[in-house]
Scaffold this motif. Structure first.
Motif, PDB file in Angstrom:
ATOM      1  N   UNK A   1       0.833  -1.208   0.000  1.00  0.00           N
ATOM      2  CA  UNK A   1       0.000   0.000   0.000  1.00  0.00           C
ATOM      3  C   UNK A   1       0.864   1.254   0.000  1.00  0.00           C
ATOM      4  N   UNK A   2       1.883   1.272   0.851  1.00  0.00           N
ATOM      5  CA  UNK A   2       2.771   2.439   0.942  1.00  0.00           C
ATOM      6  C   UNK A   2       3.577   2.610  -0.338  1.00  0.00           C
ATOM      7  N   UNK A   3       4.114   1.509  -0.861  1.00  0.00           N
ATOM      8  CA  UNK A   3       4.981   1.590  -2.048  1.00  0.00           C
ATOM      9  C   UNK A   3       4.207   2.085  -3.258  1.00  0.00           C
ATOM     10  N   UNK A   4       3.027   1.523  -3.521  1.00  0.00           N
ATOM     11  CA  UNK A   4       2.346   1.910  -4.755  1.00  0.00           C
ATOM     12  C   UNK A   4       1.821   3.337  -4.705  1.00  0.00           C
ATOM     13  N   UNK A   5       1.443   3.822  -3.522  1.00  0.00           N
ATOM     14  CA  UNK A   5       1.007   5.221  -3.428  1.00  0.00           C
ATOM     15  C   UNK A   5       2.176   6.186  -3.558  1.00  0.00           C
ATOM     16  N   UNK A   6       3.293   5.884  -2.920  1.00  0.00           N
ATOM     17  CA  UNK A   6       4.487   6.733  -3.064  1.00  0.00           C
ATOM     18  C   UNK A   6       4.991   6.706  -4.501  1.00  0.00           C
ATOM     19  N   UNK A   7       4.990   5.511  -5.116  1.00  0.00           N
ATOM     20  CA  UNK A   7       5.427   5.400  -6.508  1.00  0.00           C
ATOM     21  C   UNK A   7       4.508   6.193  -7.433  1.00  0.00           C
ATOM     22  N   UNK A   8       3.213   6.181  -7.148  1.00  0.00           N
ATOM     23  CA  UNK A   8       2.276   6.951  -7.963  1.00  0.00           C
ATOM     24  C   UNK A   8       2.546   8.439  -7.905  1.00  0.00           C
ATOM     25  N   UNK A   9       2.838   8.956  -6.713  1.00  0.00           N
ATOM     26  CA  UNK A   9       3.134  10.379  -6.557  1.00  0.00           C
ATOM     27  C   UNK A   9       4.460  10.720  -7.230  1.00  0.00           C
ATOM     28  N   UNK A  10       5.465   9.845  -7.079  1.00  0.00           N
ATOM     29  CA  UNK A  10       6.779  10.108  -7.674  1.00  0.00           C
ATOM     30  C   UNK A  10       6.694  10.129  -9.201  1.00  0.00           C
ATOM     31  N   UNK A  11       5.942   9.201  -9.782  1.00  0.00           N
ATOM     32  CA  UNK A  11       5.875   9.089 -11.237  1.00  0.00           C
ATOM     33  C   UNK A  11       4.928  10.098 -11.877  1.00  0.00           C
ATOM     34  N   UNK A  12       3.861  10.455 -11.186  1.00  0.00           N
ATOM     35  CA  UNK A  12       2.845  11.323 -11.781  1.00  0.00           C
ATOM     36  C   UNK A  12       2.696  12.662 -11.068  1.00  0.00           C
ATOM     37  N   UNK A  13       3.517  12.883 -10.037  1.00  0.00           N
ATOM     38  CA  UNK A  13       3.386  14.123  -9.296  1.00  0.00           C
ATOM     39  C   UNK A  13       2.072  14.171  -8.526  1.00  0.00           C
TER      40      UNK A  13
END
Length: 251
Positions: free
Chosen positions: A139-151
């Motif tokens: 849960x933490x990884x995919x949300x952080x990755x989403x913000x990093x990749x898409x702002x």
């Protein structure tokens, strides 16, 4: 040995405050058995990693798969299967990027699951606490990755798809999206826990009733359950990460 283990559990429970009279967890039979199982899985995975690292340190540098069927070949095949699954879902670039997480997660869950087939061992994945940690990491990884990749545009998908002329629907989509995302770690952990607990109980009951030969089909079934539940958890983790890192089309 039993006395040492009892003293260790008692000391840990006292140190963690699990024996306090007013603790809400009083009477939940605090135990370190699942922690011991997780440590065994960790040690076994370290052995697998060392054997695989030694196999790719040869003259061919890992280009040619190990010729002999052993721990190195099993590890290579297992991680290769996770990688191929990731490529199909999120593409080669992201599959390589997140393979350390997805591969380690799949390998650890599988080793934990398979412990339920060994007499005297309890799979660490038959407790909700262990599986909830796995699910929260995803849960933490995919949300952080989403913000990093898409702002910050990643957060816009919580408002639902853009609907021209109907911005008043955004408040309706927001709670629905939040609940659906919060339900992901809950469903991941509960699904894995329920299936592993059920399988372990069935094998244990049959083994006690008829200890010779009859439990063998159930052990085979348990192996299938361990593989399938590892696949389901890993595939859902890959899908969640893949959906988060792809560029939003509607925002």
């Amino acid at each position: 040995m039993p006395d040492f283990w009892a003293q260790l559990e008692h000391g840990a429970a006292e140190h963690l405050g699990r024996e306090t009279k007013f603790m809400m967890f009083q009477g939940t039979h605090f135990t370190l058995t699942h922690v011991a199982g997780a440590l065994l899985a960790f040690i076994f995975i370290l052995i697998l990693a060392s054997r695989y690292r030694a196999s790719i340190a040869g003259p061919d540098k890992g280009v040619v798969p190990p010729r002999k069927f052993g721990l190195a070949a099993m590890t290579d095949g297992f991680i290769g299967a996770v990688y191929n699954l990731s490529v199909d879902v999120m593409g080669e670039k992201n599959a390589r990027k997140y393979l350390p997480l997805t591969g380690t997660l799949a390998l650890f869950i599988f080793v934990c699951n398979i412990q339920g087939l060994i007499p005297g061992l309890i799979p660490p994945t038959d407790t909700l606490k262990t599986n909830l940690v796995f699910a929260l990491i995803v849960f933490l990884v995919y949300n952080v990755a989403g913000v990093i990749n898409n702002g910050l545009g990643y957060l816009a998908h919580f408002l639902g798809p853009k609907i021209g002329g109907f911005p008043w629907l955004f408040p309706l989509f927001l709670p629905i999206e939040i609940v659906s995302h919060l339900a992901r770690p809950v469903s991941l952990s509960l699904r894995l826990t329920g299936n592993i607990v059920a399988d372990h109980k069935v094998v244990a009951v049959v083994a006690m009733m008829v200890p010779l030969l009859v439990p063998l089909p159930f052990l085979l079934l348990g192996t299938v359950v361990a593989i399938v539940q590892t696949l389901v958890f890993t595939l859902l983790a890959i899908i969640y990460i893949g959906l988060a890192v792809e560029h939003a089309e509607d925002h």
